[in-house]
Scaffold this motif. Sequence first.
Motif, short mmCIF file in Angstrom:
data_model
loop_
_atom_site.label_atom_id
_atom_site.label_comp_id
_atom_site.label_asym_id
_atom_site.label_seq_id
_atom_site.Cartn_x
_atom_site.Cartn_y
_atom_site.Cartn_z
N GLY A 11 -0.88 12.47 18.04
CA GLY A 11 0.22 13.41 18.23
C GLY A 11 1.36 13.13 17.28
N VAL A 12 2.33 14.02 17.25
CA VAL A 12 3.52 13.84 16.42
C VAL A 12 4.23 12.56 16.85
CG1 VAL A 12 5.77 14.85 15.83
CG2 VAL A 12 3.77 16.32 16.08
N ARG A 13 4.61 11.75 15.88
CA ARG A 13 5.33 10.49 16.09
C ARG A 13 4.52 9.47 16.90
NH1 ARG A 13 8.43 13.83 14.11
NH2 ARG A 13 10.63 14.06 13.94
N SER A 14 3.21 9.53 16.78
CA SER A 14 2.35 8.58 17.52
C SER A 14 2.16 7.27 16.78
CB SER A 14 0.98 9.21 17.78
OG SER A 14 0.34 9.51 16.56
N GLY A 15 2.62 7.20 15.53
CA GLY A 15 2.48 5.99 14.73
C GLY A 15 1.29 6.01 13.78
N LYS A 16 0.68 7.19 13.62
CA LYS A 16 -0.55 7.26 12.80
C LYS A 16 -0.30 6.96 11.33
CE LYS A 16 -0.30 12.30 12.96
NZ LYS A 16 0.98 12.30 13.69
N SER A 17 0.78 7.49 10.76
CA SER A 17 1.06 7.23 9.35
C SER A 17 1.39 5.76 9.12
CB SER A 17 2.21 8.11 8.85
OG SER A 17 1.84 9.47 8.90
N ALA A 18 2.19 5.19 9.99
CA ALA A 18 2.57 3.78 9.84
C ALA A 18 1.33 2.88 9.96
CB ALA A 18 3.60 3.39 10.90
N TYR A 19 0.43 3.20 10.86
CA TYR A 19 -0.77 2.39 11.03
C TYR A 19 -1.68 2.53 9.81
CZ TYR A 19 -4.76 0.15 13.23
OH TYR A 19 -5.81 -0.71 13.52
N ALA A 20 -1.81 3.75 9.30
CA ALA A 20 -2.63 3.97 8.10
C ALA A 20 -2.06 3.19 6.92
CB ALA A 20 -2.68 5.47 7.77
N GLU A 21 -0.73 3.25 6.75
CA GLU A 21 -0.09 2.51 5.67
C GLU A 21 -0.35 1.01 5.80
OE1 GLU A 21 4.04 3.70 5.66
OE2 GLU A 21 3.46 5.82 5.47
N LYS A 22 -0.23 0.50 7.01
CA LYS A 22 -0.44 -0.94 7.25
C LYS A 22 -1.87 -1.35 6.87
CE LYS A 22 -0.53 -4.16 11.18
NZ LYS A 22 -1.95 -4.29 11.46
N LEU A 23 -2.86 -0.57 7.30
CA LEU A 23 -4.25 -0.89 6.96
C LEU A 23 -4.46 -0.95 5.44
CD1 LEU A 23 -6.30 1.31 9.48
CD2 LEU A 23 -6.00 -1.17 9.53
N LEU A 24 -3.90 0.02 4.74
CA LEU A 24 -4.11 0.08 3.30
C LEU A 24 -3.32 -0.99 2.55
CD1 LEU A 24 -4.32 3.90 2.58
CD2 LEU A 24 -6.16 2.25 2.74
N VAL A 25 -2.10 -1.26 2.98
CA VAL A 25 -1.29 -2.30 2.34
C VAL A 25 -2.00 -3.65 2.46
CG1 VAL A 25 0.87 -3.62 2.52
CG2 VAL A 25 0.92 -1.11 2.51
N GLU A 26 -2.53 -3.95 3.65
CA GLU A 26 -3.26 -5.20 3.86
C GLU A 26 -4.51 -5.26 2.99
OE1 GLU A 26 -3.90 -5.27 8.08
OE2 GLU A 26 -1.83 -5.88 8.51
N GLY A 27 -5.26 -4.16 2.95
CA GLY A 27 -6.48 -4.12 2.15
C GLY A 27 -6.21 -4.24 0.66
N ALA A 28 -5.20 -3.54 0.19
CA ALA A 28 -4.86 -3.57 -1.23
C ALA A 28 -4.37 -4.95 -1.65
CB ALA A 28 -3.81 -2.51 -1.55
N ALA A 29 -3.63 -5.61 -0.78
CA ALA A 29 -3.14 -6.96 -1.11
C ALA A 29 -4.29 -7.93 -1.27
CB ALA A 29 -2.18 -7.45 -0.02
N THR A 30 -5.30 -7.82 -0.40
CA THR A 30 -6.46 -8.71 -0.47
C THR A 30 -7.29 -8.43 -1.71
OG1 THR A 30 -6.53 -8.81 1.94
CG2 THR A 30 -8.53 -9.45 0.77
N ALA A 31 -7.50 -7.16 -2.03
CA ALA A 31 -8.38 -6.76 -3.13
C ALA A 31 -7.63 -6.54 -4.45
CB ALA A 31 -9.13 -5.49 -2.76
N GLU A 32 -6.30 -6.70 -4.41
CA GLU A 32 -5.46 -6.42 -5.59
C GLU A 32 -5.68 -5.01 -6.11
OE1 GLU A 32 -5.88 -9.52 -8.49
OE2 GLU A 32 -5.33 -11.08 -7.05
N GLY A 33 -5.71 -4.06 -5.17
CA GLY A 33 -5.90 -2.66 -5.52
C GLY A 33 -4.59 -1.91 -5.56
N ARG A 34 -4.64 -0.73 -6.12
CA ARG A 34 -3.46 0.14 -6.22
C ARG A 34 -3.35 1.00 -4.97
NH1 ARG A 34 -2.53 5.32 -10.10
NH2 ARG A 34 -4.54 5.84 -9.15
N LEU A 35 -2.14 1.18 -4.48
CA LEU A 35 -1.87 2.04 -3.32
C LEU A 35 -1.51 3.44 -3.80
CD1 LEU A 35 0.26 -0.48 -1.27
CD2 LEU A 35 -1.93 0.47 -0.54
N VAL A 36 -2.23 4.44 -3.27
CA VAL A 36 -2.00 5.84 -3.65
C VAL A 36 -1.73 6.65 -2.39
CG1 VAL A 36 -2.97 7.90 -4.75
CG2 VAL A 36 -3.51 5.62 -5.66
N TYR A 37 -0.63 7.38 -2.41
CA TYR A 37 -0.24 8.22 -1.27
C TYR A 37 -0.30 9.68 -1.71
CZ TYR A 37 2.38 9.31 3.00
OH TYR A 37 2.76 9.78 4.24
N ILE A 38 -1.20 10.45 -1.08
CA ILE A 38 -1.28 11.88 -1.34
C ILE A 38 -0.50 12.59 -0.23
CG2 ILE A 38 -2.78 13.88 -1.64
CD1 ILE A 38 -5.06 11.84 -2.28
#
Length: 195
Positions: A11-38
């Motif tokens: 739902g709106v303001r359920s925390g979905k964007s923040a959780y998605a960002e957290k998953l990707l930031v953690e993954g990118a840090a481990t793999a030294e990947g680039r973060l892309v936001y569409i």
Amino acid sequence: MGGKLTFISGGVRSGKSAYAEKLLVEGAATAEGRLVYIASGRAVDEEMRQRIEQHQLDRADVCWTTIEQSVDLEEVLPFIQPNDFVLWDCLTTWLANELYMEQNNTYCIHIKGCMEKKTARLYETVAAIREKASHFIIVSNEVLDEPASTYDETRKYCEWIGQLHQHIVKLADDAIEMDCGLPLYWKKEGQVAVR
């Protein structure tokens, strides 16, 4: 098969964007990947402008490459690189934008076969991004918990978002529903959760 595909709804303001960002930031840090936001949002009113600004502030501490793409998602493909960690926010906004794209002074929602072509192209684009990226997360709003609308266009929108959600969840490795900031995994690495 390419990288991992995750679908996050809520739902709106359920925390979905923040959780998605957290998953990707953690993954990118481990793999030294680039973060892309569409970003598919358009500042069509004051509330939407404020929400977009808040999302931008939330990402300010981390180095994201942002691509503003409200329609025609396939246009992002040349910018996606191998080992990217890609967040698309969000499917529901994209759908509304596409339904109300004008073609010959008529909105797509009123043109027979218009959305069928757009969704076929979307599925191809999702597969292509997944093929290139290490992890691709699609965020979408959960709008189907409300009673059926009496408005024809709202019903059509709900039908389309339901079809899109079901199709993308079938493709996804993980399917997560956010509720009060908590992730509920309905599908994890190909396994359907039993609740």
